[in-house]
Design a protein around this motif. Structure first.
Motif, PDB file in Angstrom:
ATOM      1  N   LEU A  54     -16.657   8.714  -3.427  1.00  0.00           N
ATOM      2  CA  LEU A  54     -15.749   9.709  -2.595  1.00  0.00           C
ATOM      3  C   LEU A  54     -16.242  10.310  -1.456  1.00  0.00           C
ATOM      4  N   ARG A  55     -15.609  10.098  -0.362  1.00  0.00           N
ATOM      5  CA  ARG A  55     -16.150  10.345   1.049  1.00  0.00           C
ATOM      6  C   ARG A  55     -16.295  11.854   1.262  1.00  0.00           C
ATOM      7  N   GLU A  56     -16.922  12.297   2.250  1.00  0.00           N
ATOM      8  CA  GLU A  56     -17.006  13.553   2.564  1.00  0.00           C
ATOM      9  C   GLU A  56     -15.678  14.151   3.049  1.00  0.00           C
ATOM     10  N   ASN A  57     -15.165  15.258   2.421  1.00  0.00           N
ATOM     11  CA  ASN A  57     -14.141  16.044   2.447  1.00  0.00           C
ATOM     12  C   ASN A  57     -12.890  15.362   1.534  1.00  0.00           C
ATOM     13  N   GLY A  58     -13.346  14.590   0.713  1.00  0.00           N
ATOM     14  CA  GLY A  58     -12.579  13.943  -0.107  1.00  0.00           C
ATOM     15  C   GLY A  58     -11.967  14.775  -1.345  1.00  0.00           C
ATOM     16  N   ASP A 107     -12.738  23.481 -21.888  1.00  0.00           N
ATOM     17  CA  ASP A 107     -12.460  24.441 -22.574  1.00  0.00           C
ATOM     18  C   ASP A 107     -11.233  24.026 -23.670  1.00  0.00           C
ATOM     19  N   LYS A 108     -10.814  25.018 -24.384  1.00  0.00           N
ATOM     20  CA  LYS A 108      -9.913  24.756 -25.399  1.00  0.00           C
ATOM     21  C   LYS A 108      -8.561  24.479 -24.757  1.00  0.00           C
ATOM     22  N   ILE A 109      -8.214  25.068 -23.572  1.00  0.00           N
ATOM     23  CA  ILE A 109      -6.921  24.659 -22.832  1.00  0.00           C
ATOM     24  C   ILE A 109      -7.445  23.758 -21.757  1.00  0.00           C
ATOM     25  N   GLY A 110      -6.566  22.565 -21.686  1.00  0.00           N
ATOM     26  CA  GLY A 110      -6.807  21.563 -20.587  1.00  0.00           C
ATOM     27  C   GLY A 110      -6.224  22.123 -19.230  1.00  0.00           C
ATOM     28  N   ARG A 111      -6.568  21.932 -18.169  1.00  0.00           N
ATOM     29  CA  ARG A 111      -6.366  22.412 -16.958  1.00  0.00           C
ATOM     30  C   ARG A 111      -6.326  21.278 -15.948  1.00  0.00           C
ATOM     31  N   ALA A 112      -5.153  21.174 -15.055  1.00  0.00           N
ATOM     32  CA  ALA A 112      -5.391  20.194 -14.065  1.00  0.00           C
ATOM     33  C   ALA A 112      -6.556  20.664 -12.824  1.00  0.00           C
ATOM     34  N   VAL A 113      -7.170  20.036 -12.292  1.00  0.00           N
ATOM     35  CA  VAL A 113      -7.992  20.392 -11.325  1.00  0.00           C
ATOM     36  C   VAL A 113      -8.086  19.730 -10.092  1.00  0.00           C
ATOM     37  N   LEU A 114      -8.465  20.352  -8.957  1.00  0.00           N
ATOM     38  CA  LEU A 114      -8.576  19.877  -7.723  1.00  0.00           C
ATOM     39  C   LEU A 114     -10.210  19.937  -7.390  1.00  0.00           C
ATOM     40  N   MET A 115     -10.978  18.815  -7.106  1.00  0.00           N
ATOM     41  CA  MET A 115     -12.473  18.967  -6.613  1.00  0.00           C
ATOM     42  C   MET A 115     -12.350  18.658  -5.152  1.00  0.00           C
ATOM     43  N   HIS A 116     -12.947  19.279  -4.362  1.00  0.00           N
ATOM     44  CA  HIS A 116     -13.071  19.060  -2.913  1.00  0.00           C
ATOM     45  C   HIS A 116     -14.464  18.989  -2.578  1.00  0.00           C
ATOM     46  N   LYS A 117     -14.794  17.766  -2.077  1.00  0.00           N
ATOM     47  CA  LYS A 117     -16.246  17.373  -1.826  1.00  0.00           C
ATOM     48  C   LYS A 117     -16.742  17.720  -0.356  1.00  0.00           C
ATOM     49  N   ARG A 118     -17.522  18.712  -0.355  1.00  0.00           N
ATOM     50  CA  ARG A 118     -17.994  19.388   0.946  1.00  0.00           C
ATOM     51  C   ARG A 118     -19.492  19.509   0.956  1.00  0.00           C
ATOM     52  N   GLY A 119     -20.117  18.827   1.909  1.00  0.00           N
ATOM     53  CA  GLY A 119     -21.566  18.793   2.069  1.00  0.00           C
ATOM     54  C   GLY A 119     -22.229  18.327   0.909  1.00  0.00           C
ATOM     55  N   GLY A 120     -21.733  17.290   0.190  1.00  0.00           N
ATOM     56  CA  GLY A 120     -22.181  16.584  -1.014  1.00  0.00           C
ATOM     57  C   GLY A 120     -22.131  17.414  -2.247  1.00  0.00           C
ATOM     58  N   LEU A 121     -21.354  18.820  -2.051  1.00  0.00           N
ATOM     59  CA  LEU A 121     -21.034  19.506  -3.252  1.00  0.00           C
ATOM     60  C   LEU A 121     -19.507  19.505  -3.576  1.00  0.00           C
ATOM     61  N   PHE A 122     -19.164  19.874  -4.690  1.00  0.00           N
ATOM     62  CA  PHE A 122     -17.945  19.873  -5.090  1.00  0.00           C
ATOM     63  C   PHE A 122     -17.323  21.560  -5.443  1.00  0.00           C
ATOM     64  N   ALA A 123     -16.304  21.812  -4.856  1.00  0.00           N
ATOM     65  CA  ALA A 123     -15.412  23.093  -5.097  1.00  0.00           C
ATOM     66  C   ALA A 123     -14.575  22.883  -5.863  1.00  0.00           C
TER      67      ALA A 123
END
Length: 217
Positions: free
Chosen positions: A164-168, A177-193
């Protein structure tokens, strides 16, 4: 004979639009692309139902409204290069209508071949159907602006993080956890928010489980 075009419109109007999907591109793609083309013949009659369809062990086609919301979460842009780790090939077909290039990754060569034939039958030319281990991604097509994982995950393998490219952006359904959740992970500075979006369920994909300590007597 069933009017599948009408079924598609009804799916969008009764399932997708009322589920907070506001991206007109997604609704247009779902109205145009026949979902049954990407399902086994035994499931074709259920193509426009609002339920999870088991294609094979550990592989389910997400309900249309869940898939639409997951795609919307990715905030696709016209120039994006996208990797779709696919259950049926339908998700990648939808994404092709909103992105520049798409790689659809399948578990084996037969699935990839069937998807390639389906894309060709619909004159979709900006997608490559390939086969390989889902957790390894597809480095030959990297870097990606977006990775869409059509299934459940507990962790994101390092191989996919690196593709995944930077800012991807990466979207999937987290089962941490017990309840599934749709998630968005944003790559910034090599880390994921990470941002949790909405509740959803999906089977855990092979290679995406969190390592657990061995049991000791």
């Amino acid at each position: 004979m069933a009017d599948v075009a009408l079924q598609r419109r009804n799916m969008v109007e009764s399932q997708v639009r009322p589920s907070d999907v506001t991206d007109r591109r997604i609704m247009a793609a779902m109205t145009a692309i026949p979902r049954e083309t990407f399902l086994p013949a035994r499931l074709a009659s259920l193509a426009y139902s609002d339920e999870r369809l088991t294609i094979a062990p550990e592989r389910e086609a997400l309900p249309p409204r869940v898939l639409a919301k997951l795609i919307q979460l990715a905030e696709l842009e016209a120039g994006d290069n996208v990797l779709v780790i696919s259950a049926s090939g339908y998700a990648a077909a939808l994404v092709t209508q909103m992105a520049n290039k798409v790689v659809a990754l399948f578990a084996d060569n037969e699935e990839a071949k069937a998807a390639k034939e389906a894309y060709a039958s619909l004159a979709i030319g900006n997608v490559a159907a390939v086969a390989g281990a889902a957790a390894s991604g597809w480095p030959a097509g990297a870097p990606y602006d977006v990775v869409l994982i059509e299934g459940g995950i507990e962790k994101v393998p390092r191989a996919i993080e690196d593709q995944l490219r930077e800012n991807g952006r990466l979207v999937s359904i987290s089962l941490n956890d017990k309840i599934g959740r749709a998630v968005l992970m944003h790559k910034r500075g090599g880390l994921f928010a990470r941002r949790d979006a909405f509740q959803a369920a999906a089977p855990l994909l092979s290679g995406f489980a969190e390592a657990r300590p061995a049991f000791v007597f």
